[in-house]
Design an enzyme around this catalytic site. Structure first.
Site, PDB file in Angstrom:
ATOM      1  N   LYS A 217       0.856  -1.187   0.000  1.00  0.00           N
ATOM      2  CA  LYS A 217       0.000   0.000   0.000  1.00  0.00           C
ATOM      3  C   LYS A 217       0.888   1.231   0.000  1.00  0.00           C
ATOM      4  O   LYS A 217       1.722   1.412   0.883  1.00  0.00           O
ATOM      5  CB  LYS A 217      -0.895  -0.007   1.240  1.00  0.00           C
ATOM      6  CG  LYS A 217      -1.791   1.222   1.340  1.00  0.00           C
ATOM      7  CD  LYS A 217      -2.749   1.095   2.497  1.00  0.00           C
ATOM      8  CE  LYS A 217      -3.610   2.317   2.647  1.00  0.00           C
ATOM      9  NZ  LYS A 217      -4.564   2.173   3.743  1.00  0.00           N
TER      10      LYS A 217
ATOM     11  N   LYS B 191      -2.238  -1.507  -3.862  1.00  0.00           N
ATOM     12  CA  LYS B 191      -3.089  -0.328  -3.768  1.00  0.00           C
ATOM     13  C   LYS B 191      -2.247   0.925  -3.798  1.00  0.00           C
ATOM     14  O   LYS B 191      -1.258   0.979  -3.063  1.00  0.00           O
ATOM     15  CB  LYS B 191      -3.847  -0.399  -2.442  1.00  0.00           C
ATOM     16  CG  LYS B 191      -4.746   0.777  -2.191  1.00  0.00           C
ATOM     17  CD  LYS B 191      -5.336   0.683  -0.826  1.00  0.00           C
ATOM     18  CE  LYS B 191      -6.032   1.996  -0.528  1.00  0.00           C
ATOM     19  NZ  LYS B 191      -6.507   2.081   0.802  1.00  0.00           N
TER      20      LYS B 191
END
Ligand code: PBG
Length: 325
Positions: free
Chosen positions: A192, A245
């Site tokens: 992330k 992400k």
């Protein structure tokens, strides 16, 4: 002799025959934003079509998702009370815990993924407990374990830690197993990035940090090898599925992870990606539905198995009739 690839592009049926990647509603995970109260829906200005909803209203939306073939939702709670440790995140009868229970009762087969993070629950908006101006990793892990167990107790099928704390997967797996939730899976937000693409989500979830940013725990967008290391660590720790992400500006990372690892891979089509598409479509500058389907197809072509997307219902509706061509 001329080689003629165009031969297989001649008709719609031919093109369908040789198509390499298909998107289906079963690939989608739909995010739900839950607020306290009854019968309330609050539109999120920067995300047209997305609303914060009270549990009763979220149930209606979940049913709609289920009816168009979507198999999973991911829950974000926006509590009224925020404090320094984000205690609403791990209260047994907290908002998200009640939402999970209601969803499992109403739609038992719909998979419920509980996002496990503290930024929506802390008054400072960071993803864990503070030590000075930084997030204290190990103190946060203890609370994360409590939150994960409370979500499992409420009926969550999958726990998705999104705070990028070191050791979060081991901590959650150990806590779940100790409480006999050995069947509850972990979807780790493994790679992330600290990204400006999360802007609209922070409006939706009320989770903008009150000071500083998330660069001391989320990854630097310039780094590629580090993503593979993060994913490897999380799989070693017992992650059942991993996530990259954001998605759109990180398709190379999605492909790298797919090439290197065999666990199911999720791409998170984040709020800023959604907002850009919706804004341009509203201006008439792009064909919204076509760009949406092209984008979703790109995630799968890059190697994602599943896509968390605010477009899920819209896209599933387009895919539904399977009309041909
Ligand atoms: C919480 C969390 C964030 C998102 C999902 N979970 C925000 C953040 O890290 O600031 C972003 C989702 C989106 O932008 O759609 N840690």
């Amino acid at each position: 002799m001329i080689v003629r690839p165009r031969r297989l592009r001649r008709t719609a049926t031919l093109r369908r025959l040789v198509q390499e990647t298909a998107v289906s509603a079963a690939d989608f995970i739909y995010p739900l934003f839950v607020i306290p109260g009854q019968s309330r829906r609050l539109p999120v200005a920067s995300m047209p079509g997305v609303e914060q909803r009270t549990i009763d209203q979220a149930l209606l939306l979940a049913r709609q998702a289920w009816e168009v073939g979507i198999g999973a939702v991911i829950l974000f709670g926006i509590p009224e009370q925020k404090d320094a440790t984000g205690s609403e995140a791990y209260r047994e009868d907290g908002l998200v815990q009640r939402a999970i229970a209601a969803l499992k009762q109403e739609l038992p087969e719909l998979l419920v993924i509980a996002d496990a993070c503290f930024c929506e629950y802390t008054d400072h908006g960071h993803c864990g407990v503070l030590q000075g101006h930084d997030v204290d990793n190990d103190a946060t892990l203890e609370l994360l374990a409590r939150a994960a167990v409370s979500y499992a107790a409420a009926g969550a099928d999958i726990i998705a830690p999104s705070g990028m704390m070191d050791g979060m997967v081991t901590t959650i797996r150990t806590a779940l197993d100790r409480h006999d939730y050995t069947q509850v899976a972990i979807l780790s937000y493994a790679a992330k990035y600290a990204s400006a693409f999360y802007g609209p989500f922070r409006d939706a979830a009320g989770s903008t940090p009150q000071f500083g940013d998330r660069r001391s725990y989320q990854m630097d967008s310039a780094n590629r090898r580090e993503a593979l290391r993060e994913v490897a660590l999380d799989i070693e720790q017992g992650a059942d599925m991993v996530m990259v992400k954001p998605a759109l500006a990180y398709l190379d990372i999605v492909r790298d992870v797919r090439n290197r690892f065999d666990v199911p891979l999720v791409a998170y089509n984040v709020s800023g990606e959604y907002a850009m598409l919706k804004a341009a479509a509203a201006q008439g500058w792009i064909d919204g539905p076509r760009v949406m389907m092209e984008t979703l197809t790109a995630f799968k072509r890059a190697g994602a198995d599943l896509i968390i997307t605010y477009h899920a219902i819209e896209a599933a509706q387009l895919l539904l009739p399977r009309t041909f061509p």
